[in-house]
Design an enzyme around this catalytic site. Structure first.
Site, PDB file in Angstrom:
ATOM      1  N   SER A   1       0.836  -1.189   0.000  1.00  0.00           N
ATOM      2  CA  SER A   1       0.000   0.000   0.000  1.00  0.00           C
ATOM      3  C   SER A   1       0.883   1.256   0.000  1.00  0.00           C
ATOM      4  CB  SER A   1      -0.957  -0.044   1.198  1.00  0.00           C
ATOM      5  OG  SER A   1      -1.981   0.913   1.065  1.00  0.00           O
TER       6      SER A   1
ATOM      7  N   ASP B   1      -9.453  -4.195  -5.804  1.00  0.00           N
ATOM      8  CA  ASP B   1      -8.784  -3.348  -4.805  1.00  0.00           C
ATOM      9  C   ASP B   1      -8.740  -1.913  -5.329  1.00  0.00           C
ATOM     10  OD1 ASP B   1      -7.083  -1.978  -3.112  1.00  0.00           O
ATOM     11  OD2 ASP B   1      -5.501  -3.501  -3.139  1.00  0.00           O
TER      12      ASP B   1
ATOM     13  N   HIS C   1      -8.192  -5.051  -0.354  1.00  0.00           N
ATOM     14  CA  HIS C   1      -6.907  -4.439  -0.002  1.00  0.00           C
ATOM     15  C   HIS C   1      -6.296  -5.063   1.249  1.00  0.00           C
ATOM     16  CE1 HIS C   1      -3.866  -1.397  -0.484  1.00  0.00           C
ATOM     17  NE2 HIS C   1      -4.043  -0.959   0.744  1.00  0.00           N
TER      18      HIS C   1
END
Length: 213
Positions: A114, A182, A195
């Site tokens: 991320s 995602d 995610h």
């Protein structure tokens, strides 16, 4: 709105069950064969990161039985501030430079999840500016050290939603995982829980890295 919700879910998860996961012990500054440099996601708990860093490191320990491993948790806020990713970018590059100087035979596996993927992208010279929790590049791994980066493992990489990816000398050494739906890495994605599911890719990522060490 979807991105904010996804980040909120991750924050809440960090305060709930994820923080109780058993994590491997992280070490740093040792002259091992492989140094695993992990950059956690926004608000992600865990030693190296409960969703990605910890399970990937454990999987690498199982795969690389003939190698000595150390690990480093990149020191940065991992929050929503405008300078968070830039601070991680600077720390990752400083760590690699320092380790490379102290340990001439050491190689590196870079792991980013991320916002942590933004940090790795920047450190490779690919700007994450304009991506979710991205930033301009503030430091890059020196060209002379590029051959010592054995593998790059990215998960939920925000620059993918901009149509970007790792290119150039690092491309063949990069595994970039983006779960279907995602919204952080898929433009138009609408499954915010996707995610949080990258632990399932830890073994595949470690297998990829092991093939390049």
């Amino acid at each position: 709105m979807r991105i904010r919700l996804c980040l909120a879910v991750l924050s809440l998860a960090g305060g709930a069950g994820l923080a109780t996961l058993t994590a491997p012990t992280a070490t740093a500054a040792a002259c091992t064969d492989i140094d695993v440099v992990a950059v956690r996601g926004t608000f992600e708990p865990g030693t190296l990161g409960a969703i990605v860093g910890d399970p990937v490191y454990s999987a690498l320990q199982r795969k690389l039985t003939g190698k000595n491993l150390s690990s480093y948790k990149v020191d940065y806020p991992a929050n929503l501030s405008l300078t968070s990713a830039a601070q991680g970018n600077a720390d990752l590059v400083n760590h690699v430079r320092s380790q490379a100087s102290s340990c001439p035979n050491q190689r590196f596996v870079l792991v980013g999840y991320s916002q942590g993927a933004n940090v790795v992208d920047n450190s490779l010279g690919i700007s994450s500016e304009g991506a979710v929790v991205g930033s301009p590049i503030v430091a890059t791994i020196p060209t002379a050290l590029e051959p010592r980066v054995a593998a790059v493992l990215l998960f939920g990489n925000p620059i993918r939603a901009l149509g970007k990816s790792v290119t150039g000398v690092y491309q063949s050494r990069t595994a970039d995982f983006c779960a279907a739906g995602d919204p952080v890495c898929e433009n138009g994605g609408d499954d915010v829980l996707a995610h949080l599911g990258y632990t399932a890719d830890a073994d595949a990522a470690a297998t990829f890295a092991a093939s390049r060490v």
